[in-house]
Structure formats: C-alpha cells, structure tokens
Write a protein that holds these residues in place. Structure first.
Motif, PDB file in Angstrom:
ATOM      1  N   MET A 171       0.817  -1.197   0.065  1.00 54.98           N
ATOM      2  CA  MET A 171      -0.114  -0.039  -0.063  1.00 54.98           C
ATOM      3  C   MET A 171       0.889   1.322  -0.025  1.00 54.98           C
ATOM      4  O   MET A 171       1.691   1.451   0.779  1.00 54.98           O
ATOM      5  N   THR A 172       0.680   2.014  -0.975  1.00 54.38           N
ATOM      6  CA  THR A 172       1.312   3.209  -1.033  1.00 54.38           C
ATOM      7  C   THR A 172       0.591   4.454  -0.517  1.00 54.38           C
ATOM      8  O   THR A 172      -0.631   4.558  -1.094  1.00 54.38           O
ATOM      9  N   THR A 173       1.208   5.508   0.139  1.00 57.79           N
ATOM     10  CA  THR A 173       0.435   6.510   0.786  1.00 57.79           C
ATOM     11  C   THR A 173       1.137   7.810   0.325  1.00 57.79           C
ATOM     12  O   THR A 173       2.383   7.809   0.394  1.00 57.79           O
ATOM     13  N   ASP A 192       1.248   6.172  -8.441  1.00 57.47           N
ATOM     14  CA  ASP A 192       0.161   5.298  -8.180  1.00 57.47           C
ATOM     15  C   ASP A 192      -0.210   4.735  -6.748  1.00 57.47           C
ATOM     16  O   ASP A 192      -0.287   3.879  -6.280  1.00 57.47           O
ATOM     17  N   PRO A 193      -0.453   5.879  -5.873  1.00 54.05           N
ATOM     18  CA  PRO A 193      -0.596   5.842  -4.523  1.00 54.05           C
ATOM     19  C   PRO A 193      -2.190   5.187  -4.200  1.00 54.05           C
ATOM     20  O   PRO A 193      -3.107   5.538  -5.127  1.00 54.05           O
ATOM     21  N   ASP A 194      -2.276   4.509  -3.073  1.00 53.51           N
ATOM     22  CA  ASP A 194      -3.734   4.069  -2.922  1.00 53.51           C
ATOM     23  C   ASP A 194      -4.425   5.169  -2.089  1.00 53.51           C
ATOM     24  O   ASP A 194      -5.701   5.007  -2.128  1.00 53.51           O
ATOM     25  N   SER A 195      -3.923   5.886  -1.432  1.00 49.47           N
ATOM     26  CA  SER A 195      -4.472   6.947  -0.416  1.00 49.47           C
ATOM     27  C   SER A 195      -3.492   8.043  -0.292  1.00 49.47           C
ATOM     28  O   SER A 195      -2.516   8.070  -0.851  1.00 49.47           O
ATOM     29  N   ALA A 196      -4.213   9.097   0.402  1.00 51.21           N
ATOM     30  CA  ALA A 196      -3.247  10.373   0.660  1.00 51.21           C
ATOM     31  C   ALA A 196      -3.639  10.723   1.840  1.00 51.21           C
ATOM     32  O   ALA A 196      -4.707  10.736   2.469  1.00 51.21           O
ATOM     33  N   VAL A 197      -2.307  11.670   2.302  1.00 56.30           N
ATOM     34  CA  VAL A 197      -2.564  12.658   3.633  1.00 56.30           C
ATOM     35  C   VAL A 197      -2.295  13.793   3.336  1.00 56.30           C
ATOM     36  O   VAL A 197      -1.274  14.341   2.778  1.00 56.30           O
ATOM     37  N   VAL A 198      -3.475  14.893   3.455  1.00 52.68           N
ATOM     38  CA  VAL A 198      -2.959  16.114   2.992  1.00 52.68           C
ATOM     39  C   VAL A 198      -2.457  17.138   4.252  1.00 52.68           C
ATOM     40  O   VAL A 198      -3.149  16.922   5.146  1.00 52.68           O
ATOM     41  N   VAL A 199      -1.665  17.589   3.929  1.00 54.89           N
ATOM     42  CA  VAL A 199      -1.031  18.903   5.041  1.00 54.89           C
ATOM     43  C   VAL A 199      -1.196  20.194   4.571  1.00 54.89           C
ATOM     44  O   VAL A 199      -0.713  20.534   3.571  1.00 54.89           O
ATOM     45  N   SER A 217     -10.734  14.196  -5.832  1.00 55.84           N
ATOM     46  CA  SER A 217     -11.035  13.705  -7.121  1.00 55.84           C
ATOM     47  C   SER A 217     -10.129  12.841  -7.868  1.00 55.84           C
ATOM     48  O   SER A 217     -10.475  12.262  -8.826  1.00 55.84           O
ATOM     49  N   ARG A 218      -9.139  12.717  -7.437  1.00 56.28           N
ATOM     50  CA  ARG A 218      -7.957  11.879  -8.019  1.00 56.28           C
ATOM     51  C   ARG A 218      -7.467  10.753  -7.073  1.00 56.28           C
ATOM     52  O   ARG A 218      -7.123   9.763  -7.688  1.00 56.28           O
ATOM     53  N   VAL A 219      -7.574  10.656  -5.844  1.00 57.60           N
ATOM     54  CA  VAL A 219      -7.037   9.817  -5.000  1.00 57.60           C
ATOM     55  C   VAL A 219      -7.824   9.868  -3.694  1.00 57.60           C
ATOM     56  O   VAL A 219      -8.301  11.048  -3.112  1.00 57.60           O
ATOM     57  N   ARG A 220      -8.094   8.661  -3.166  1.00 50.39           N
ATOM     58  CA  ARG A 220      -8.733   8.664  -1.743  1.00 50.39           C
ATOM     59  C   ARG A 220      -7.842   9.464  -0.668  1.00 50.39           C
ATOM     60  O   ARG A 220      -6.762   9.205  -0.439  1.00 50.39           O
ATOM     61  N   VAL A 221      -8.489  10.394   0.062  1.00 48.74           N
ATOM     62  CA  VAL A 221      -7.931  10.811   1.002  1.00 48.74           C
ATOM     63  C   VAL A 221      -8.373  10.526   2.494  1.00 48.74           C
ATOM     64  O   VAL A 221      -9.458  10.416   3.000  1.00 48.74           O
ATOM     65  N   ASP A 222      -7.258   9.862   3.259  1.00 45.35           N
ATOM     66  CA  ASP A 222      -7.531   9.475   4.526  1.00 45.35           C
ATOM     67  C   ASP A 222      -7.512  10.091   5.635  1.00 45.35           C
ATOM     68  O   ASP A 222      -8.095  10.115   6.428  1.00 45.35           O
ATOM     69  N   SER A 223      -6.694  11.547   5.636  1.00 47.00           N
ATOM     70  CA  SER A 223      -6.557  12.297   6.585  1.00 47.00           C
ATOM     71  C   SER A 223      -6.293  13.816   6.016  1.00 47.00           C
ATOM     72  O   SER A 223      -5.600  13.648   5.261  1.00 47.00           O
TER      73      SER A 223
END
Length: 445
Positions: free
Chosen positions: A1-3, A98-105, A120-126
C-alpha cells in the motif's frame, strides 16, 4: 500500500521564496526545501507545514507503509490558474507513483480549498492542518496586526465597513440624534452581515449570468417570466385594494384572508404562465420532458383552488362575502332551481375540485411521459405492434417451432440438431434431420 503525503501551497509561497518549481518529491528533496524556505523567511508558517509533512511520512514508514512525500504549489496569477496547476501536478504524481491513498497537510483555510481537487484523484484518508503557536505579548499582537493589514481581502471586508461607520455616525448624530444614528448604523451593519452570510452577491451573480444566457439563447421562458412578474404585481395590487375596501375590522386575520382571496387568481395565472414557458422550453429542447413539468400546472391550479376555498370560508363566516350561488338553468325538459351553498359546502366543493384536478394532472403527465418514452426507444416501440395484433418481432419469429428462422440459422452453424427427436414418418429413425425440415411437411402443417 502506497500513501502520498502531500503538502499543499495554493499561493506558491515556496516557489516565490526559493525559486524552485513544484512538485518537489522525495524525503531528501523536501528536507532540503525546509532549509531553503526557512532561510528565505524564518517567520513563514510554511516551514512548519513542511516539517509536519516529514513527520507524518516518518510515522507512516515506522508502520511499514510505502510513503511518498511531496510538495505541490499553485500559481500566483489567479485562483483558477493556481487550482489548475495543482491539478496537473497531482496527475503527474499519481501517474508516477500510483498511490492508494493520500494524507493532506495544510496551514490555512486557503490551502484547504484544494482538498476537493485531491479527493477527485485519490482517496484522502486524513487532513492535517498545522497551527503555529504564537507568543501572547504585545510584539506578537503587533505582528499579527501587520499581517492582517497586508491582506487585501481582509482589509476590504473589515476595515471598509468600520471606516464608513466612523464617518457616517457623527453626521447622523448631529442631524437626527445619537440614538437614531446608532439605530441606523446598526441596521446597515446587520443588513451587511446578512448579505455576506447568505451569499447574496454570489446568488445575484449567478442570476445575472443565467438571465444573460437565457436572453442570448432565445428561451420562451424569459417572456413568460416577465408576464408572470406583471401578473404578480397585479395580484398584489388587487389584494391591497380588497383590503382597503374593508370597513373598520379588528385583527389581522380578516384582512389577510381578504388579500389572499382577491390576489390568488392573479398569482395562480402568474404561476401558470411561468410554468407554461418552462414547459415550452423543455419541449423545444432535445432532451425528453420530465414528468414534473407536465404535472406542475395542475398542481398550481389545485393549490390555488384550495387556498381560495379556505379564504372564502373564513370571509363568509365573517359576512364579508356573499354565499356561493349556483344560478338556475333550463336544459330542455330539465329545470333546476337556484342553489345557495353555505361556507362548508363551498369549501368542500373547492377541495374536491382541487383533488380531481391534481389526479387528472398526474394521469396526463404519466400518459404523456410514457408515450414520449416509447417514441424515444431505439427499437421504435415494436412491442406496441404486438399489443395491437401487428407482425411479430424478430425474436418471436426465431421462436417458431416448425422450422422458422432459428432452424435455418442452426442448420448453418451447427449440423447436429439440439433435440433428439424421432419422426415416425422416417424409417431410419430421423437420420435425415440434418437436411432440415421437409417443405412438403411444412405445407401439410
């Protein structure tokens, strides 16, 4: 899994202070960027945002996750170009890693407006927003005030109303009195806050754009809306005249019912005119007409009948209007006398009529929508022909049992017939079944 741990910078503070082009990808690159931004502006909160991105990436790596840390910046020309630049950089990052999810800061509400673009492009987990703790002393207060005065949007929103208040209040205090001046200024401030709170400026802008597009596209509803507005004004005027013709009446119920009783026919005609224009626009357009547009005129008529019936009931109870009279009529040998209906009978008549009108409208809307749906079918409504006794469709021909189209197709594609049948007229037990059905046998059948 790539974040993907992505640090958002909508106003491109990183590029303006360091001269680097984004996106900046990788642990070492972001750590070097922290030093560059800190040397360029040690007081910038972006340094803390970059450090927070590195901290989040380090914690995820400790949990044995594959982490990619990156910094994405916008553009300084306009907000639209900034958002598009961020979208393009995110597309590049997603294609490369090709990330599976993202964490936005982020570090501000301005940067948080970019979160929908990321989602709209990748799932945001946090979403991690960095808030820098400041010392609560006079120096930090002066610094915050200086930063506040440097923001043009905040100056126009806060300082301009305060300046106008300080200018207008002395004038009102000297002319009409301090109390009246304070009341007037408080009213203006309250209206301004409501104006901003309900986003009236955006609504007016959207209404102006829609009106301009309607005028340029030549929609019929523009004319019907103007006619509906005129009928609405006439209805309000007629209702006001009805209220003014009342004698001295205590309370507000009777005047309100008189206003509704006199104005509701004109208001109903206005609503019917507007709905008719909207229906014509839908009929002229290429898209199929929705059922609600057919049903709306009948609903408007039914509601107007109910409202007028109830208002007439209250007014007749107070002897403001006369009872409803059905005149006498002669129909050949049949004659009927004049019928005087009381308040309850009139109300029941209006309510029953409204229910009948609404049922008729629902039936007409359903039938018209069903007819248009059959006309818009790609097969041209072939099932209707079967219902009327017309020729069968192609699938029905293939289902003919005694050697129809399906037998001809199967004889070419598969020489071995599917069913094991033994024809009593054949002496070899059906060995000639591959040759297809005998024409003479078909004629006998």
């Amino acid at each position: 899994m790539t974040t993907l741990v992505v640090c958002l910078d909508r106003t491109d503070d990183v590029g303006r202070k360091t001269g680097l082009r984004s996106p900046v990808v990788g642990w070492e690159a972001v750590r070097a960027l922290v030093t560059d931004v800190g040397l360029a502006d040690p007081e910038d909160s972006g340094v803390n945002t970059l450090l927070e991105s590195l901290r989040v990436a380090q914690n995820l790596r400790d949990e044995n996750e594959d982490v990619v840390v990156a910094v994405v910046s916008g553009d300084r020309e306009s907000m639209v170009s900034a958002d598009r630049a961020v979208a393009e950089q995110l597309d590049v990052l997603i294609d490369d890693h090709d990330p599976d999810s993202a964490v936005v800061v982020t570090d501000s509400a301005e940067d948080e407006r970019l979160i929908p673009i990321v989602e709209s492009r990748v799932r945001v987990d946090s979403v991690d927003r960095v808030v820098v703790r400041q010392a609560r002393d006079i120096e930090s207060t002066y610094y915050l005030l200086k930063q506040f005065l440097a923001d043009e949007e905040l100056r126009q929103t806060v300082l301009v109303p305060i300046g106008l208040t300080l200018l207008v209040f002395p004038l009102l205090a000297t002319t009409v009195g301090p109390a009246e001046g304070a009341a007037a200024i408080t009213t203006v401030i309250g209206l301004f806050l409501l104006y901003k709170g309900f986003n009236i400026d955006e609504r007016l802008t959207r209404l102006t754009r829609q009106t301009r597009e309607s005028l340029y596209s030549g929609q019929v509803s523009v004319v019907t809306y103007v006619v509906a507005a005129g009928l609405t004004l006439v209805g309000l005027f007629v209702g006001a005249l009805g209220v003014s013709s009342l004698e001295h009446t205590s309370g507000v119920v009777v005047p309100a019912m008189r206003f509704v009783f006199d104005s509701i026919p004109w208001l109903a005609m206005a609503a019917l005119t507007a709905s008719a224009g909207r229906l014509l626009d839908e009929a002229i357009g290429e898209d199929p007409i929705r059922q609600s547009f057919f049903n709306l005129p009948f609903i408007v008529l039914a509601v107007s009948l109910v409202v007028r019936g109830f208002s007439a009931y209250f007014l007749e109870q107070q002897n403001v209007i006369d009872p409803f009279v059905v005149p006498a009529a002669e129909l050949g040998v049949l004659q009927n006398e004049r019928i005087i209906m009381g308040a309850s009978e009139r109300l029941a008549l209006f309510v029953v009529t409204a229910i009948v009108v609404s049922l008729i409208g629902a039936r007409i809307a359903a039938s018209v929508s069903g007819t248009r749906g059959e006309l818009d079918r790609p097969d041209g409504g072939s099932d209707a022909g079967l219902a009327d006794g017309g020729p069968p469709s192609a699938p029905d021909v293939e289902r003919e049992p005694n050697g129809g189209a399906e037998a001809a197709v199967n004889s070419d594609a598969d020489p071995d017939p599917a069913p094991d049948r033994t024809d009593p007229e054949l002496t070899d037990g059906g060995a000639d079944s591959n040759a297809g059905p005998d024409p003479s046998e078909n004629r006998e059948r």
